[in-house]
Design an enzyme around this catalytic site. Structure first.
Site, PDB file in Angstrom:
ATOM      1  N   ASP A 160      -8.128  17.837 -15.532  1.00  0.00           N
ATOM      2  CA  ASP A 160      -8.352  16.448 -15.913  1.00  0.00           C
ATOM      3  C   ASP A 160      -7.892  16.309 -17.365  1.00  0.00           C
ATOM      4  OD1 ASP A 160      -9.433  14.017 -16.839  1.00  0.00           O
ATOM      5  OD2 ASP A 160     -11.117  14.115 -15.442  1.00  0.00           O
ATOM      6  N   TYR A 186     -16.844  15.234 -16.609  1.00  0.00           N
ATOM      7  CA  TYR A 186     -17.232  13.852 -16.349  1.00  0.00           C
ATOM      8  C   TYR A 186     -18.308  13.804 -15.261  1.00  0.00           C
ATOM      9  CZ  TYR A 186     -16.758   8.923 -15.225  1.00  0.00           C
ATOM     10  OH  TYR A 186     -17.005   7.609 -14.995  1.00  0.00           O
ATOM     11  N   ARG A 223       0.840  -1.202   0.000  1.00  0.00           N
ATOM     12  CA  ARG A 223       0.000   0.000   0.000  1.00  0.00           C
ATOM     13  C   ARG A 223       0.879   1.259   0.000  1.00  0.00           C
ATOM     14  NH1 ARG A 223      -1.927   1.792   4.531  1.00  0.00           N
ATOM     15  NH2 ARG A 223      -2.464  -0.238   5.365  1.00  0.00           N
ATOM     16  N   LYS A 240      -8.672   4.986 -19.610  1.00  0.00           N
ATOM     17  CA  LYS A 240      -9.023   5.431 -20.951  1.00  0.00           C
ATOM     18  C   LYS A 240      -7.811   5.320 -21.887  1.00  0.00           C
ATOM     19  CE  LYS A 240     -12.845   6.174 -18.784  1.00  0.00           C
ATOM     20  NZ  LYS A 240     -13.211   7.453 -18.211  1.00  0.00           N
TER      21      LYS A 240
HETATM   22  C1  PLP Z   1     -13.646   7.973 -16.953  1.00  0.00           C
HETATM   23  C2  PLP Z   1     -13.270   9.322 -16.544  1.00  0.00           C
HETATM   24  C3  PLP Z   1     -13.031   9.611 -15.195  1.00  0.00           C
HETATM   25  C4  PLP Z   1     -13.212   8.588 -14.093  1.00  0.00           C
HETATM   26  O1  PLP Z   1     -12.279   7.561 -14.184  1.00  0.00           O
HETATM   27  P1  PLP Z   1     -12.556   6.033 -13.740  1.00  0.00           P
HETATM   28  O2  PLP Z   1     -11.316   5.345 -14.128  1.00  0.00           O
HETATM   29  O3  PLP Z   1     -13.782   5.578 -14.482  1.00  0.00           O
HETATM   30  O4  PLP Z   1     -12.816   6.045 -12.277  1.00  0.00           O
HETATM   31  C5  PLP Z   1     -12.634  10.899 -14.881  1.00  0.00           C
HETATM   32  N1  PLP Z   1     -12.490  11.850 -15.815  1.00  0.00           N
HETATM   33  C6  PLP Z   1     -12.737  11.599 -17.129  1.00  0.00           C
HETATM   34  C7  PLP Z   1     -12.569  12.694 -18.125  1.00  0.00           C
HETATM   35  C8  PLP Z   1     -13.130  10.338 -17.524  1.00  0.00           C
HETATM   36  O5  PLP Z   1     -13.384  10.094 -18.816  1.00  0.00           O
END
Ligand code: PLP
Length: 375
Positions: free
Chosen positions: A153, A80, A27, A178
């Site tokens: 982000d 998101y 961890r 992603k």
């Molecule tokens: C999918 C996504 C998230 C969240 O991520 P997870 O891996 O699904 O928890 C946050 N920001 C954006 C732009 C995303 O496409």
């Protein structure tokens, strides 16, 4: 040649608290995860990187690391849906308030700052699913004037196309689920921070402590897969971008289509800004159907290569009816997504095959009938 998967929870010690190679318990640190974190920090030109079990876990850790009850966030409205849910339904309970703002309008962003209370500005660019473009340097100026941090982000753009820390942001978050993972086979998230002090603490130290104490770490197998994804990030992004550009232009010529949202189109209001602050326009294209909701649903449900699915950024093309799928948590709010909008995550397939598939979708849209609607 290949960093091993350290599939271990604990590490043998050479004496009591004499750690072998600095590792005690996974961890706190794990060589596979640490390698991936070093790569992420390098790609984003950051000071330190931290890998988490999901993008949302990464966002949650960053919020906990820097905020205190009573703080306020200026939050890009078009983002998101899960981030919105996290900030409102989870952190709201702990006394964190937020103001959603139009990400493209710096005057609105500035006006939303509450002096002495705003600790964080948070923006996604390109945004999800409207593909708006935020001026990252402009947001950073507003944040720093207010003594607040700017978080970007960078999931849609990836560090291949855009490096927010170079533009003045203090922290970058990713859903590595992603484009970074890139193959729709692993969940993950990351926080990458600049070298910066906030409220008397090093940002890297605050996030690192939260990762260890909160515990939402990425496991070694997941880090291995995401790090493998990184090897082809540039190749994949080049193809995502070129396929998306062809598709956006092609959709724009079709009478079934009311509007194409893609920052690579010269008609997009953020085109020049996107060109100035990033090296390309990404693989996400949103399209609004002239036939309204029925046409949009039929389009989304009628293709074969574009699989009807949430998520994005994998090598396979996906289609999503954002209003009720990814953005169901903001339905019937001012943040709700238009009902004639469909989001495409354009994959790396042969672009001619994708266009043929979209033709199939548009013919269903004309009839207003999806594959599943008939039942
Ligand atoms: C999918 C996504 C998230 C969240 O991520 P997870 O891996 O699904 O928890 C946050 N920001 C954006 C732009 C995303 O496409």
């Amino acid at each position: 040649m290949i960093p091993p998967i350290y599939q271990t929870s604990t590490f043998v010690q050479d004496g009591i608290n004499v750690l072998r190679n600095g590792h005690e318990y996974s961890r706190g640190s794990n060589p596979t995860r640490n390698g991936f974190e070093t790569q992420l920090a390098a790609l984003e030109a950051g000071h330190a990187g931290f890998a988490f079990a999901s993008g949302i876990a990464a966002e949650d850790a960053l919020l906990r690391a820097v905020l205190a009850p009573g703080d306020h966030i200026v939050l890009g409205a078009d983002g998101y849906g899960g981030t919105n849910r996290l900030v409102n339904d989870l952190h709201g309970k702990w006394g964190i308030s937020n103001t959603p703002v139009d990400i493209t309008d710096l005057d609105t962003v500035e006006a939303a700052v509450q002096s002495g209370k705003t600790a964080l500005l948070w923006v996604e660019t390109p945004s999800n699913p409207l593909l708006g473009i935020a001026d990252v340097a402009g947001w950073a100026r507003i944040a720093h004037t207010a003594g607040a941090l700017l978080v970007v982000d960078n999931t849609f753009a990836t560090p291949f196309l855009q490096r927010p820390l170079d533009l003045g942001a203090d922290a970058v978050v990713h859903s590595t689920t992603k484009y970074i993972g890139g193959h729709s086979d692993v969940l993950g998230g990351a926080v990458i921070v600049a070298k910066k002090e906030f409220r008397g603490q090093e940002l890297a130290q605050a996030v690192g402590f939260q990762q260890f104490a909160g515990g939402a770490v990425a496991g070694p197998q997941d880090c291995f897969l995401a790090a493998r994804g990184l090897k082809t990030l540039d190749l994949r992004m080049e193809r995502h971008c070129s396929n998306a550009a062809v598709i956006a232009r092609w959709l724009g010529t079709r009478e079934e289509v009311e509007n194409v949202l893609y920052p690579g189109l010269k008609t997009h209001p953020g085109h020049l800004l996107a060109k100035a602050q990033s090296g390309g326009f990404g693989g996400i294209v949103s399209v609004q159907l002239a036939g309204g909701e029925a046409a949009a649903r039929a389009f989304a449900e009628s293709m074969e290569l574009f699989a009807l699915s949430v998520s994005l950024g994998g090598v396979e093309s996906l289609v999503c009816y954002a209003a009720e799928m990814t953005h169901a948590s903001v339905i019937d709010t001012p943040l709700a997504v238009p009902r004639n909008l469909v989001r495409l995550s354009v994959g790396i397939e042969q672009v001619g095959d994708l266009v043929a598939d979209l033709e199939l979708g548009l013919s269903a849209a004309r009839r207003g009938l999806g594959r599943y609607a008939a039942a």
